[in-house]
Design an enzyme around this catalytic site. Structure first.
Site, PDB file in Angstrom:
ATOM      1  N   ASP A 417       0.870  -1.170   0.000  1.00 19.19           N
ATOM      2  CA  ASP A 417       0.000   0.000   0.000  1.00 19.19           C
ATOM      3  C   ASP A 417       0.912   1.226   0.000  1.00 19.19           C
ATOM      4  OD1 ASP A 417      -2.455   1.566   0.454  1.00 19.19           O
ATOM      5  OD2 ASP A 417      -1.535   1.948   2.411  1.00 19.19           O
ATOM      6  N   ASP A 617      -0.897  -0.765   6.442  1.00 14.16           N
ATOM      7  CA  ASP A 617      -0.929  -0.270   7.818  1.00 14.16           C
ATOM      8  C   ASP A 617      -2.279   0.279   8.250  1.00 14.16           C
ATOM      9  OD1 ASP A 617      -0.925   2.108   6.291  1.00 14.16           O
ATOM     10  OD2 ASP A 617      -0.055   3.204   7.977  1.00 14.16           O
ATOM     11  N   ASP A 621      -6.710  -1.459   4.776  1.00 14.98           N
ATOM     12  CA  ASP A 621      -5.825  -2.509   4.269  1.00 14.98           C
ATOM     13  C   ASP A 621      -6.176  -3.880   4.840  1.00 14.98           C
ATOM     14  OD1 ASP A 621      -4.288  -0.641   2.849  1.00 14.98           O
ATOM     15  OD2 ASP A 621      -3.065  -0.203   4.610  1.00 14.98           O
TER      16      ASP A 621
END
Length: 738
Positions: A417, A617, A621
């Site tokens: 990400d 994080d 996600d």
């Protein structure tokens, strides 16, 4: 009563080999109300997952007791059974100290004087305490198993040594001066097995040292500030909300928030990062970390089992109690191994007897019984998992169990990400681009008024940028958010939209093309552009920039060195995403992905035949972390992401991704080596023993060596150094052919 659902943990006593663990596990798993059970031979723990119905703990204890084992619930604090470990070591050491001098004396007699009656009777007298006192644990456990209709490694040892002793005793009483005697065989076999058992218990104690060292890190006392004075109290008495003063050099006793003072805190015990972290009022601190300098006053936010240290200990304990799927083969083999070995021994005796040498058959059958212990099989996986996960915790990597280790070796694609993972996630407003009919101040005023109600990093950057430029942000009403697209609110009586080009199009606002070229150029430099519009037209654009983490390029380079393809997934537009990717050497970019679509992108990669690790994080996600073959959470992120992951990087550093994968792969490779050695040992030496080519004494030594060697091989994982594994910063070609 056992709780109606959830997991309970027990200490299992009396296990001597992998087949014991398999037997206890089956007894627990077959019990009414148990959904799943797992028994770890190396740690001596049983984890029982309960179904919907409640029952008494005594029922489980009784079910296991019928097999000859003891089951004791782990205390509520989750503290390990160190006292039992020490007691076991002392027990085996005491028997070693008695057995070896006597066994050596019997060997000397056997080599020189066994033709003399006095020597035969002396050997008999010296062997009795070895056989029946030093070897009592083997005899007792064999008898217990026999009463339960079971067999174990102790059965093999008891049968082999008892046959050798009984035959020799018969020869002393009824045989002649030149009859065969095997007192030295019985005594030395027991001596070797006792030494092996002592070394094994000592080594497995070292394997579980990570948990003990973590537990020992916590502070024992705290300075509670109340009414202007300090009072030193046991840390167990500190409550959430109490204020605790921490002087230089002291451990912070609880998790909390700094309310007064400034200092640097050594968090290496929790994150593996050796550089102290500066702390000031408002910053969080974790219990058991060390206040390096300055006096801090901390308001407690978590105590006892809720602290970060306690949670790390709990996760490591859970990981050490799990099995890799490859262990199932070893479990199945261990469960049927002892009966098969007993039949091979009987066949060996029968074969040699038919060949006319019953005495040689007795010796060969004894060697088969002794050499075939499945201890190494039972220790191969759990010791490696215990050491590997313990070492991971020491370097800031939490690995959640054996299955994670097995999956890690198949990973070929790592998906990052972007925001908050590859980048700091702290946006700053860098450009304000007004369109026709408005100036920069008006554009920023209205956009900031709308974004004031947003928690999105881009929105916060716009609001902070407006304040830094001295703009008095107007009040907005009727705020609404369109996830992944932008926000809308009423400012000065006008509906204002701020967000992506798609939002402008959906709202019927025209004029995007007039700003497109300018915004594209700014985004090519790594910025993220949003548009603002009202009264039917797009009025301008604002560009915010998020900076890359310092170790992002190094982390990607490390993964390329492992021949992994690296992918970045982000909600940013393609221009900005590709600019960020180019800076760190990302192989593939998945841009303009809505939060809820991250899972679909991971599925799409898996549909291409890729085995995917996802690194993230944030809350958004978490679903993708679960969907991925391996979920890796940045420890500085949200609790939801951490709970959803398979591996957690406590220090938040990106180079921990490669460290985690390397450690996981090395641990699984160690499991493979252990199992390979254990299987090869039995496959090779059982036929050798059956053919009469292996002396029973050497068989006992070899059996002890096999178990110790497996544990020693696992202990090599303690030497894993993440810094030594890192490569210099230079980009390599990836598996995708960069």
């Amino acid at each position: 009563m056992v709780p109606a659902s959830g997991e309970v943990e027990f200490v299992v006593s009396g296990m001597t080999c992998g087949s014991c663990a398999a037997r206890v596990e089956k007894a627990l798993a077959d019990h009414r109300g148990v959904a799943h059970a797992s028994v770890n031979f190396a740690s001596g723990r049983a984890t029982v997952a309960l179904g919907p119905s409640a029952f008494g703990a005594d029922d489980l204890v009784a079910a296991v007791a019928r097999l000859g084992y003891d089951l004791t619930p782990v205390d509520a604090a989750g503290i390990g059974h160190d006292d039992e470990q020490v007691a076991r070591q002392r027990m085996w050491l005491g028997r070693v100290v008695v057995a070896w001098p006597l066994a050596v004396a019997v060997l000397i007699l056997s080599l020189r004087w066994m033709d003399e009656p006095w020597a035969r009777w002396t050997a008999f007298a010296l062997t009795v305490p070895v056989q029946f006192w030093a070897g009592w644990p083997f005899l007792r456990q064999a008898a217990v198993r026999a009463r339960a209709g079971q067999a174990s490694m102790d059965t093999l040892v008891a049968m082999g040594t008892s046959v050798a002793f009984a035959f020799s005793a018969y020869q002393v009483v009824f045989g002649g001066n030149h009859a065969e005697h095997y007192f030295d065989t019985a005594a030395l076999i027991i001596a070797f097995l006792l030494l092996g058992r002592y070394l094994e218990v000592r080594a497995t104690g070292r394997a579980s040292r990570a948990i003990r060292s973590l537990l020992e890190l916590g502070a024992k006392q705290a300075r509670v500030v109340a009414g202007g004075s300090e009072q030193v109290v046991p840390v167990e008495r500190v409550q959430v909300g109490d204020r605790v003063r921490v002087r230089p050099g002291e451990r912070i006793p609880v998790d909390g928030v700094v309310v007064e003072g400034a200092s640097a805190v050594d968090e290496s015990m929790l994150t593996g990062e050796s550089v102290p972290v500066d702390k000031q009022p408002g910053d969080p601190v974790a219990g058991a970390t060390v206040n390096a300098r300055g006096v801090l006053t901390v308001r407690a936010t978590a105590v006892g089992a809720d602290t970060a240290l306690a949670q790390v200990v709990r996760l490591v304990e859970q990981a050490q109690g799990t099995k890799a799927p490859v262990q199932r083969l070893a479990d199945r083999v261990s469960a049927v191994f002892v009966p098969i070995v007993a039949m091979i021994a009987l066949a060996t005796l029968a074969g040699w007897s038919l060949a006319g040498d019953a005495t040689a058959g007795l010796v060969a059958a004894t060697a088969v019984l002794i050499v075939a212990c499945p201890c190494a099989l039972g220790l191969a996986t759990p010791t490696a998992i215990m050491v590997g996960t313990g070492r991971g915790a020491a370097v800031g990597v939490l690995i959640k169990g054996g299955e994670v280790l097995e999956r890690s070796k198949r990973i070929d694609t790592v998906v990052f990400d972007k925001t908050g993972t590859l980048t700091h996630g702290i946006m700053a407003l860098t450009n304000v681009v007004p369109g026709g009919g408005v100036d920069a101040a008006e554009l920023l005023d209205r956009a900031a008024a709308v974004e004031a109600g947003s928690e999105h990093p881009v929105g916060r950057a716009i609001v902070d940028g407006a304040r830094q430029r001295g703009i008095d942000i107007a009040a907005a009403t009727d705020f609404a958010t369109m996830p992944g697209l932008g926000v809308r609110a009423v400012v000065h009586g006008t509906v204002v939209h701020v967000g992506r080009r798609r939002l402008m199009h959906d709202a019927g606002l025209t004029g995007c093309a007039d700003l497109g070229a300018v915004l594209d150029r700014l985004e090519d430099d790594g910025g993220t552009a949003v548009l603002a519009g009202w009264e039917g037209r797009v009025r301008g654009g604002l560009v915010v920039t998020d900076t890359l983490k310092d170790d992002a390029a190094h982390a990607v380079d490390d993964l390329h060195a492992m021949h992994l393809e690296v992918v970045m997934i982000t909600g940013d537009n393609r221009h900005s995403a590709r600019s960020i990717a180019a800076q760190v050497g990302i192989d593939r970019v998945l841009a303009e992905v809505l939060p809820e679509d991250k899972v679909d992108e991971v599925r799409r990669l898996q549909g291409e035949g890729r085995v995917v690790a996802m690194v993230g994080d944030g809350i958004n996600d978490a679903p993708a972390l679960v969907q991925a073959d391996l979920g890796i959470a940045i420890g500085t992120g949200t609790d939801v992401a951490i709970e959803s992951s398979d591996i957690t990087l406590l220090d938040g550093h990106l180079d921990g991704v490669a460290t985690a994968l390397r450690l996981a792969r090395r641990t699984f490779r160690t499991i493979g080596q252990n199992l390979g050695w254990a299987f090869a040992y039995n496959i090779v030496l059982i036929p050798v023993a059956a053919l009469g080519l292996l002396n029973p004494i050497l068989a006992g030594a070899a059996m002890a060596f096999s178990s110790v060697s497996v544990v020693a091989n696992s202990l090599h994982l303690n030497r894993f150094d993440p810094r030594a594994a890192r490569r210099p910063l230079c980009h390599h070609g990836s598996a995708a052919g960069r």
